[in-house]
Write a protein that holds these residues in place. Structure first.
Motif, PDB file in Angstrom:
ATOM      1  N   UNK A  27      -0.755  36.688  58.328  1.00  0.00           N
ATOM      2  CA  UNK A  27      -1.955  36.745  57.497  1.00  0.00           C
ATOM      3  C   UNK A  27      -2.571  35.355  57.390  1.00  0.00           C
ATOM      4  N   UNK A  28      -3.877  35.316  57.293  1.00  0.00           N
ATOM      5  CA  UNK A  28      -4.571  34.037  57.113  1.00  0.00           C
ATOM      6  C   UNK A  28      -4.528  33.648  55.640  1.00  0.00           C
ATOM      7  N   UNK A  29      -4.293  32.379  55.362  1.00  0.00           N
ATOM      8  CA  UNK A  29      -4.171  31.931  53.973  1.00  0.00           C
ATOM      9  C   UNK A  29      -4.954  30.641  53.752  1.00  0.00           C
ATOM     10  N   UNK A  30      -5.423  30.490  52.522  1.00  0.00           N
ATOM     11  CA  UNK A  30      -6.050  29.244  52.078  1.00  0.00           C
ATOM     12  C   UNK A  30      -5.581  28.966  50.657  1.00  0.00           C
ATOM     13  N   UNK A  31      -5.197  27.734  50.371  1.00  0.00           N
ATOM     14  CA  UNK A  31      -4.900  27.283  49.015  1.00  0.00           C
ATOM     15  C   UNK A  31      -5.909  26.178  48.718  1.00  0.00           C
ATOM     16  N   UNK A  32      -6.877  26.504  47.876  1.00  0.00           N
ATOM     17  CA  UNK A  32      -8.020  25.628  47.639  1.00  0.00           C
ATOM     18  C   UNK A  32      -8.119  25.274  46.152  1.00  0.00           C
ATOM     19  N   UNK A  33      -8.936  24.264  45.814  1.00  0.00           N
ATOM     20  CA  UNK A  33      -9.105  23.936  44.396  1.00  0.00           C
ATOM     21  C   UNK A  33      -9.601  25.142  43.609  1.00  0.00           C
ATOM     22  N   UNK A  34      -9.102  25.291  42.384  1.00  0.00           N
ATOM     23  CA  UNK A  34      -9.515  26.403  41.529  1.00  0.00           C
ATOM     24  C   UNK A  34     -11.011  26.309  41.227  1.00  0.00           C
ATOM     25  N   UNK A  35     -11.667  27.447  41.010  1.00  0.00           N
ATOM     26  CA  UNK A  35     -13.104  27.425  40.680  1.00  0.00           C
ATOM     27  C   UNK A  35     -13.428  26.528  39.490  1.00  0.00           C
ATOM     28  N   UNK A  36     -12.566  26.531  38.463  1.00  0.00           N
ATOM     29  CA  UNK A  36     -12.850  25.675  37.305  1.00  0.00           C
ATOM     30  C   UNK A  36     -12.801  24.201  37.668  1.00  0.00           C
ATOM     31  N   UNK A 124     -18.692  30.976  38.215  1.00  0.00           N
ATOM     32  CA  UNK A 124     -18.084  32.200  38.719  1.00  0.00           C
ATOM     33  C   UNK A 124     -16.675  31.888  39.210  1.00  0.00           C
ATOM     34  N   UNK A 125     -15.786  32.869  39.052  1.00  0.00           N
ATOM     35  CA  UNK A 125     -14.401  32.692  39.476  1.00  0.00           C
ATOM     36  C   UNK A 125     -14.193  32.998  40.951  1.00  0.00           C
ATOM     37  N   UNK A 126     -14.897  33.993  41.460  1.00  0.00           N
ATOM     38  CA  UNK A 126     -14.740  34.356  42.867  1.00  0.00           C
ATOM     39  C   UNK A 126     -16.059  34.150  43.585  1.00  0.00           C
ATOM     40  N   UNK A 127     -16.111  33.137  44.421  1.00  0.00           N
ATOM     41  CA  UNK A 127     -17.332  32.782  45.133  1.00  0.00           C
ATOM     42  C   UNK A 127     -17.282  33.418  46.522  1.00  0.00           C
ATOM     43  N   UNK A 128     -17.857  34.599  46.629  1.00  0.00           N
ATOM     44  CA  UNK A 128     -17.833  35.354  47.879  1.00  0.00           C
ATOM     45  C   UNK A 128     -18.470  34.561  49.015  1.00  0.00           C
ATOM     46  N   UNK A 129     -19.567  33.894  48.710  1.00  0.00           N
ATOM     47  CA  UNK A 129     -20.289  33.142  49.739  1.00  0.00           C
ATOM     48  C   UNK A 129     -19.434  31.986  50.278  1.00  0.00           C
ATOM     49  N   UNK A 130     -18.777  31.256  49.375  1.00  0.00           N
ATOM     50  CA  UNK A 130     -17.964  30.114  49.807  1.00  0.00           C
ATOM     51  C   UNK A 130     -16.801  30.557  50.685  1.00  0.00           C
ATOM     52  N   UNK A 131     -16.125  31.642  50.275  1.00  0.00           N
ATOM     53  CA  UNK A 131     -15.001  32.147  51.068  1.00  0.00           C
ATOM     54  C   UNK A 131     -15.484  32.644  52.420  1.00  0.00           C
ATOM     55  N   UNK A 132     -16.605  33.354  52.408  1.00  0.00           N
ATOM     56  CA  UNK A 132     -17.158  33.877  53.650  1.00  0.00           C
ATOM     57  C   UNK A 132     -17.526  32.749  54.613  1.00  0.00           C
ATOM     58  N   UNK A 133     -18.139  31.689  54.081  1.00  0.00           N
ATOM     59  CA  UNK A 133     -18.514  30.545  54.924  1.00  0.00           C
ATOM     60  C   UNK A 133     -17.281  29.887  55.535  1.00  0.00           C
ATOM     61  N   UNK A 134     -16.232  29.720  54.727  1.00  0.00           N
ATOM     62  CA  UNK A 134     -15.015  29.092  55.230  1.00  0.00           C
ATOM     63  C   UNK A 134     -14.416  29.899  56.374  1.00  0.00           C
ATOM     64  N   UNK A 135     -14.358  31.214  56.197  1.00  0.00           N
ATOM     65  CA  UNK A 135     -13.773  32.064  57.236  1.00  0.00           C
ATOM     66  C   UNK A 135     -14.673  32.139  58.474  1.00  0.00           C
TER      67      UNK A 135
END
Length: 367
Positions: A27-36, A124-135
Protein backbone atom coordinates in the motif's frame (compact mmCIF):
# COMPACT_ATOMS: atom_id res chain seq x y z
CA UNK A 1 -11.15 -1.86 -4.60
CA UNK A 2 -9.12 1.15 -3.51
CA UNK A 3 -9.60 3.10 -0.27
CA UNK A 4 -7.74 6.11 1.04
CA UNK A 5 -7.60 6.13 4.84
CA UNK A 6 -6.48 9.28 6.64
CA UNK A 7 -5.82 9.43 10.38
CA UNK A 8 -5.64 13.08 11.43
CA UNK A 9 -3.60 13.75 14.55
CA UNK A 10 -2.06 16.73 16.30
CA UNK A 11 1.46 16.21 14.95
CA UNK A 12 0.92 14.22 11.77
CA UNK A 13 -1.74 13.08 9.35
CA UNK A 14 -1.13 9.48 8.35
CA UNK A 15 -2.41 8.49 4.93
CA UNK A 16 -2.78 4.99 3.51
CA UNK A 17 -3.91 4.14 -0.01
CA UNK A 18 -5.13 0.56 0.17
CA UNK A 19 -5.58 -1.51 -2.99
CA UNK A 20 -7.24 -4.90 -2.58
CA UNK A 21 -5.46 -6.08 -5.71
CA UNK A 22 -2.08 -5.84 -3.99
CA UNK A 23 -0.47 -7.10 -0.81
CA UNK A 24 -1.29 -4.81 2.11
CA UNK A 25 2.43 -4.21 2.59
CA UNK A 26 2.54 -2.67 -0.91
CA UNK A 27 0.00 0.00 0.00
CA UNK A 28 1.12 3.56 -0.64
CA UNK A 29 1.65 5.61 2.52
CA UNK A 30 2.37 9.19 3.50
CA UNK A 31 3.08 10.58 6.99
CA UNK A 32 2.72 14.34 6.68
CA UNK A 33 2.32 17.32 9.02
CA UNK A 34 -1.10 17.43 10.68
CA UNK A 35 -3.62 19.91 9.19
CA UNK A 36 -3.54 21.97 12.39
CA UNK A 37 0.24 22.27 12.02
CA UNK A 38 -0.13 23.29 8.36
CA UNK A 39 -2.74 25.92 9.18
CA UNK A 40 -0.66 27.22 12.10
CA UNK A 41 2.33 27.70 9.81
CA UNK A 42 0.17 29.60 7.30
CA UNK A 43 -1.17 31.85 10.07
CA UNK A 44 2.38 32.51 11.31
CA UNK A 45 3.31 33.68 7.79
CA UNK A 46 0.37 36.10 7.75
CA UNK A 47 1.41 37.41 11.16
CA UNK A 48 5.02 37.82 10.04
CA UNK A 49 3.81 39.76 7.00
CA UNK A 50 1.84 42.11 9.29
CA UNK A 51 -1.43 41.44 7.46
CA UNK A 52 -5.00 40.93 8.61
CA UNK A 53 -6.25 37.34 8.68
CA UNK A 54 -9.60 35.88 7.62
CA UNK A 55 -10.47 32.26 8.38
CA UNK A 56 -13.01 30.33 6.33
CA UNK A 57 -13.85 26.65 5.91
CA UNK A 58 -15.02 24.35 8.70
CA UNK A 59 -14.33 23.42 12.29
CA UNK A 60 -11.07 21.45 12.46
CA UNK A 61 -8.46 20.30 14.93
CA UNK A 62 -7.37 23.08 17.26
CA UNK A 63 -4.27 23.26 19.40
CA UNK A 64 -1.51 24.71 17.16
CA UNK A 65 -3.95 26.38 14.75
CA UNK A 66 -5.91 28.05 17.56
CA UNK A 67 -2.72 29.08 19.37
CA UNK A 68 -1.47 30.69 16.15
CA UNK A 69 -4.64 32.80 15.96
CA UNK A 70 -4.14 33.95 19.55
CA UNK A 71 -0.53 34.86 18.75
CA UNK A 72 -1.69 36.81 15.69
CA UNK A 73 -4.10 38.82 17.83
CA UNK A 74 -1.43 39.48 20.47
CA UNK A 75 0.68 40.98 17.71
CA UNK A 76 -2.04 43.62 17.34
CA UNK A 77 -3.24 42.35 13.97
CA UNK A 78 -6.91 41.91 12.96
CA UNK A 79 -8.39 38.43 12.70
CA UNK A 80 -11.74 37.64 11.09
CA UNK A 81 -13.50 34.27 10.92
CA UNK A 82 -16.74 32.78 9.71
CA UNK A 83 -18.79 31.04 12.40
CA UNK A 84 -17.86 27.56 11.15
CA UNK A 85 -14.14 28.33 11.14
CA UNK A 86 -14.30 30.16 14.50
CA UNK A 87 -15.59 27.03 16.24
CA UNK A 88 -12.08 25.63 15.86
CA UNK A 89 -10.90 28.22 18.37
CA UNK A 90 -13.69 27.56 20.90
CA UNK A 91 -17.18 26.05 20.92
CA UNK A 92 -18.51 29.25 22.50
CA UNK A 93 -18.45 32.00 19.88
CA UNK A 94 -18.76 34.66 22.58
CA UNK A 95 -15.42 33.43 23.93
CA UNK A 96 -13.95 33.65 20.44
CA UNK A 97 -15.15 37.24 20.14
CA UNK A 98 -13.67 38.01 23.58
CA UNK A 99 -10.29 36.83 22.29
CA UNK A 100 -10.55 39.56 19.66
CA UNK A 101 -11.70 37.60 16.60
CA UNK A 102 -14.33 39.37 14.53
CA UNK A 103 -17.07 37.00 13.32
CA UNK A 104 -18.11 37.64 9.73
CA UNK A 105 -20.45 36.08 7.18
CA UNK A 106 -19.20 34.01 4.25
CA UNK A 107 -19.91 36.98 1.96
CA UNK A 108 -17.94 39.35 4.17
CA UNK A 109 -15.05 36.90 4.34
CA UNK A 110 -14.98 36.70 0.56
CA UNK A 111 -15.02 40.48 0.25
CA UNK A 112 -12.14 40.85 2.73
CA UNK A 113 -10.07 38.30 0.82
CA UNK A 114 -10.95 39.53 -2.67
CA UNK A 115 -10.21 43.16 -1.77
CA UNK A 116 -6.86 42.30 -0.27
CA UNK A 117 -7.87 43.64 3.16
CA UNK A 118 -7.10 40.26 4.70
CA UNK A 119 -5.31 37.09 3.70
CA UNK A 120 -7.59 34.05 3.61
CA UNK A 121 -6.80 30.68 5.17
CA UNK A 122 -9.17 27.74 4.75
CA UNK A 123 -9.73 25.58 7.83
CA UNK A 124 -10.21 21.86 7.16
CA UNK A 125 -8.96 18.54 8.49
CA UNK A 126 -8.99 16.58 5.24
CA UNK A 127 -7.65 18.48 2.26
CA UNK A 128 -8.76 16.41 -0.72
CA UNK A 129 -7.02 18.70 -3.19
CA UNK A 130 -3.65 18.55 -1.41
CA UNK A 131 -3.71 14.75 -1.16
CA UNK A 132 -4.80 14.43 -4.77
CA UNK A 133 -1.99 16.73 -5.95
CA UNK A 134 0.61 14.76 -3.99
CA UNK A 135 -0.53 11.46 -5.48
CA UNK A 136 -0.94 12.82 -9.01
CA UNK A 137 2.74 13.79 -9.05
CA UNK A 138 3.43 10.05 -8.91
CA UNK A 139 0.79 9.21 -11.52
CA UNK A 140 -1.59 7.83 -8.88
CA UNK A 141 -5.28 8.69 -9.15
CA UNK A 142 -7.55 9.24 -6.17
CA UNK A 143 -10.00 6.45 -5.28
CA UNK A 144 -13.74 6.80 -4.75
CA UNK A 145 -13.65 5.33 -1.23
CA UNK A 146 -12.61 7.27 1.86
CA UNK A 147 -12.09 6.64 5.56
CA UNK A 148 -11.19 9.56 7.84
CA UNK A 149 -10.46 9.75 11.57
CA UNK A 150 -10.40 12.94 13.65
CA UNK A 151 -10.47 13.43 17.39
CA UNK A 152 -13.88 14.85 18.18
CA UNK A 153 -14.63 16.51 21.52
CA UNK A 154 -18.19 17.25 20.46
CA UNK A 155 -19.89 20.63 20.73
CA UNK A 156 -19.96 21.73 24.37
CA UNK A 157 -20.01 25.55 24.54
CA UNK A 158 -21.00 25.64 28.21
CA UNK A 159 -19.01 22.78 29.72
CA UNK A 160 -15.52 21.31 29.63
CA UNK A 161 -14.90 19.62 26.28
CA UNK A 162 -12.86 17.03 28.18
CA UNK A 163 -15.92 16.09 30.22
CA UNK A 164 -18.16 16.07 27.15
CA UNK A 165 -15.75 13.91 25.16
CA UNK A 166 -15.87 11.26 27.86
CA UNK A 167 -19.63 11.41 28.03
CA UNK A 168 -19.65 10.56 24.31
CA UNK A 169 -17.11 7.73 24.73
CA UNK A 170 -19.05 6.29 27.65
CA UNK A 171 -22.24 6.20 25.58
CA UNK A 172 -20.50 4.23 22.82
CA UNK A 173 -18.99 1.76 25.27
CA UNK A 174 -22.37 1.28 26.94
CA UNK A 175 -23.88 0.73 23.50
CA UNK A 176 -21.61 -2.27 23.02
CA UNK A 177 -18.09 -1.02 22.49
CA UNK A 178 -17.67 -2.95 19.23
CA UNK A 179 -15.99 -1.59 16.12
CA UNK A 180 -19.39 -1.05 14.50
CA UNK A 181 -20.35 1.30 17.35
CA UNK A 182 -17.46 3.66 16.62
CA UNK A 183 -17.67 3.94 12.83
CA UNK A 184 -20.16 6.00 10.84
CA UNK A 185 -21.29 6.54 7.30
CA UNK A 186 -21.76 10.28 6.63
CA UNK A 187 -25.52 10.17 7.25
CA UNK A 188 -25.01 8.29 10.54
CA UNK A 189 -22.69 10.77 12.28
CA UNK A 190 -24.31 11.98 15.53
CA UNK A 191 -24.99 15.71 15.68
CA UNK A 192 -22.71 15.94 18.72
CA UNK A 193 -19.66 15.07 16.59
CA UNK A 194 -19.40 18.48 14.96
CA UNK A 195 -15.82 18.12 13.74
CA UNK A 196 -16.48 14.74 12.19
CA UNK A 197 -19.70 15.98 10.59
CA UNK A 198 -17.92 19.00 9.14
CA UNK A 199 -15.29 16.85 7.45
CA UNK A 200 -17.97 14.53 6.05
CA UNK A 201 -19.94 17.45 4.60
CA UNK A 202 -16.77 18.94 3.11
CA UNK A 203 -15.68 15.65 1.55
CA UNK A 204 -19.09 14.88 0.04
CA UNK A 205 -19.28 18.39 -1.40
CA UNK A 206 -15.84 18.01 -2.99
CA UNK A 207 -16.72 14.60 -4.47
CA UNK A 208 -20.32 15.34 -5.46
CA UNK A 209 -19.73 14.26 -9.05
CA UNK A 210 -18.59 10.72 -8.17
CA UNK A 211 -20.15 7.77 -6.35
CA UNK A 212 -18.32 8.27 -3.06
CA UNK A 213 -18.38 5.78 -0.20
CA UNK A 214 -16.98 7.06 3.08
CA UNK A 215 -16.73 6.31 6.78
CA UNK A 216 -15.61 8.41 9.73
CA UNK A 217 -14.21 7.51 13.14
CA UNK A 218 -12.65 9.08 16.19
CA UNK A 219 -8.86 8.70 16.18
CA UNK A 220 -8.77 6.85 19.52
CA UNK A 221 -10.94 3.85 18.62
CA UNK A 222 -9.41 3.80 15.11
CA UNK A 223 -5.93 3.29 16.61
CA UNK A 224 -7.22 0.68 19.07
CA UNK A 225 -8.90 -1.52 16.50
CA UNK A 226 -6.02 -1.05 14.08
CA UNK A 227 -3.42 -2.14 16.63
CA UNK A 228 -5.47 -5.28 17.27
CA UNK A 229 -4.67 -6.46 13.73
CA UNK A 230 -1.10 -7.07 14.89
CA UNK A 231 -0.62 -10.85 15.34
CA UNK A 232 0.77 -10.29 18.85
CA UNK A 233 -2.57 -8.89 20.04
CA UNK A 234 -4.23 -11.59 22.13
CA UNK A 235 -7.36 -10.64 24.06
CA UNK A 236 -8.14 -9.59 26.71
CA UNK A 237 -5.73 -6.89 25.57
CA UNK A 238 -4.86 -3.38 26.64
CA UNK A 239 -4.10 -1.14 23.67
CA UNK A 240 -2.24 2.10 24.35
CA UNK A 241 -1.93 4.73 21.64
CA UNK A 242 0.70 7.30 22.65
CA UNK A 243 0.08 10.09 20.19
CA UNK A 244 1.75 13.45 19.79
CA UNK A 245 -1.14 15.15 21.54
CA UNK A 246 -3.01 12.49 23.50
CA UNK A 247 -2.46 9.10 25.09
CA UNK A 248 -5.42 6.73 25.06
CA UNK A 249 -5.54 3.33 26.71
CA UNK A 250 -8.37 0.87 26.12
CA UNK A 251 -9.13 -2.58 27.44
CA UNK A 252 -10.53 -4.81 24.71
CA UNK A 253 -12.15 -8.18 25.36
CA UNK A 254 -13.97 -10.22 22.72
CA UNK A 255 -13.46 -7.29 20.31
CA UNK A 256 -15.31 -4.90 22.64
CA UNK A 257 -13.82 -1.84 24.32
CA UNK A 258 -14.91 -2.19 27.94
CA UNK A 259 -12.72 0.41 29.67
CA UNK A 260 -10.75 3.45 28.57
CA UNK A 261 -8.62 6.34 29.79
CA UNK A 262 -7.29 9.36 27.91
CA UNK A 263 -4.69 11.92 28.92
CA UNK A 264 -2.46 14.49 27.28
CA UNK A 265 0.85 12.94 26.23
CA UNK A 266 2.74 15.96 27.55
CA UNK A 267 1.43 15.18 31.05
CA UNK A 268 2.30 11.49 30.95
CA UNK A 269 5.53 9.80 32.01
CA UNK A 270 6.58 6.12 31.99
CA UNK A 271 5.80 5.54 35.66
CA UNK A 272 2.36 7.12 35.52
CA UNK A 273 1.48 5.34 32.28
CA UNK A 274 2.39 1.92 33.63
CA UNK A 275 0.36 2.62 36.77
CA UNK A 276 -2.64 3.66 34.66
CA UNK A 277 -2.41 0.50 32.54
CA UNK A 278 -2.50 -1.80 35.56
CA UNK A 279 -5.20 0.07 37.44
CA UNK A 280 -7.40 0.36 34.35
CA UNK A 281 -7.41 -3.44 34.02
CA UNK A 282 -8.06 -3.82 37.75
CA UNK A 283 -10.95 -1.35 37.62
CA UNK A 284 -9.25 1.08 40.00
CA UNK A 285 -8.63 4.08 37.74
CA UNK A 286 -11.26 6.78 38.20
CA UNK A 287 -12.47 9.62 36.02
CA UNK A 288 -11.83 12.33 38.62
CA UNK A 289 -8.22 11.32 39.16
CA UNK A 290 -7.36 11.55 35.46
CA UNK A 291 -9.43 14.68 34.88
CA UNK A 292 -7.94 16.56 37.82
CA UNK A 293 -4.48 15.69 36.53
CA UNK A 294 -5.32 17.56 33.32
CA UNK A 295 -6.44 14.53 31.30
CA UNK A 296 -9.77 13.79 29.68
CA UNK A 297 -10.81 11.08 32.12
CA UNK A 298 -11.43 7.36 32.50
CA UNK A 299 -14.45 5.11 32.19
CA UNK A 300 -14.72 1.49 33.24
CA UNK A 301 -17.70 -0.67 32.34
CA UNK A 302 -16.18 -4.09 33.03
CA UNK A 303 -12.64 -5.41 33.39
CA UNK A 304 -11.10 -8.88 33.87
CA UNK A 305 -8.33 -7.80 36.25
CA UNK A 306 -4.75 -7.23 35.15
CA UNK A 307 -3.79 -10.84 35.78
CA UNK A 308 -6.16 -11.93 32.99
CA UNK A 309 -4.77 -9.49 30.43
CA UNK A 310 -2.85 -11.46 27.81
CA UNK A 311 -1.22 -8.66 25.80
CA UNK A 312 -0.39 -4.97 26.10
CA UNK A 313 -0.17 -3.41 22.65
CA UNK A 314 1.56 -0.04 22.44
CA UNK A 315 1.43 2.11 19.32
CA UNK A 316 1.72 5.76 18.32
CA UNK A 317 4.56 8.16 17.50
CA UNK A 318 5.43 8.70 21.17
CA UNK A 319 5.63 4.97 22.00
CA UNK A 320 9.27 5.52 22.90
CA UNK A 321 7.92 6.57 26.31
CA UNK A 322 7.86 2.83 27.05
CA UNK A 323 9.95 1.37 24.25
CA UNK A 324 13.14 3.18 25.27
CA UNK A 325 12.99 2.18 28.93
CA UNK A 326 15.70 -0.03 30.37
CA UNK A 327 14.66 -3.35 31.91
CA UNK A 328 14.71 -2.05 35.52
CA UNK A 329 12.37 0.80 34.52
CA UNK A 330 9.65 -1.48 33.15
CA UNK A 331 7.42 -3.12 35.73
CA UNK A 332 7.88 -6.87 35.53
CA UNK A 333 4.17 -7.63 35.27
CA UNK A 334 3.96 -5.31 32.26
CA UNK A 335 7.15 -6.42 30.48
CA UNK A 336 5.88 -10.01 30.22
CA UNK A 337 2.90 -8.88 28.15
CA UNK A 338 4.33 -5.85 26.34
CA UNK A 339 4.36 -5.63 22.53
CA UNK A 340 4.90 -2.65 20.23
CA UNK A 341 2.19 -2.93 17.62
CA UNK A 342 3.11 -2.56 13.97
CA UNK A 343 0.17 -3.87 11.94
CA UNK A 344 1.37 -5.02 8.53
CA UNK A 345 4.79 -3.64 9.45
CA UNK A 346 3.67 -0.01 9.87
CA UNK A 347 3.52 1.36 13.41
CA UNK A 348 2.38 4.84 12.35
CA UNK A 349 -0.60 3.42 10.45
CA UNK A 350 -2.47 1.71 13.29
CA UNK A 351 -5.28 4.25 12.95
CA UNK A 352 -5.46 3.77 9.19
CA UNK A 353 -5.84 0.01 9.57
CA UNK A 354 -8.60 0.60 12.11
CA UNK A 355 -10.28 2.83 9.54
CA UNK A 356 -9.99 0.11 6.90
CA UNK A 357 -11.62 -2.35 9.26
CA UNK A 358 -14.37 0.18 9.91
CA UNK A 359 -14.93 0.76 6.20
CA UNK A 360 -15.32 -2.96 5.55
CA UNK A 361 -17.70 -3.19 8.51
CA UNK A 362 -19.96 -0.52 7.00
CA UNK A 363 -19.59 -1.65 3.37
CA UNK A 364 -19.30 -5.46 3.58
CA UNK A 365 -20.21 -5.77 -0.09
CA UNK A 366 -16.79 -4.31 -0.99
CA UNK A 367 -14.88 -7.23 0.52
Amino acid sequence: MRIIATDVGTGTQDILLFDSGKEVENSLIMVMPAPTQVVAERIHRVTKAGKALVLTGTIMGGGPSAWAVRKHLKAGLPAYATEAAALTIHDNLERVKAFGVQIVTEEEAKRLADSGEALKIVMQDFDLYAVSCALSNFEVRMPENYAVAVQDHGNAPDKSNRVYRFELLRELIEKGGKLEDFVYRPEEIPQAFTRMKAQADSLLKATADINTRAVFMDTGPAAVFGALTDPAAVQPSIVVNIGNGHTLGALVDENRITAVFEHHSSRMDPEKLQDYIIRLADGKLGFDEVFEDGGHGAYIKEVPGFGQVRSIMVTGPKRGMLEKLSSPEIRQEISKKLHFAAPFGSMMLSGCFGLLAGFLEKYPETQ
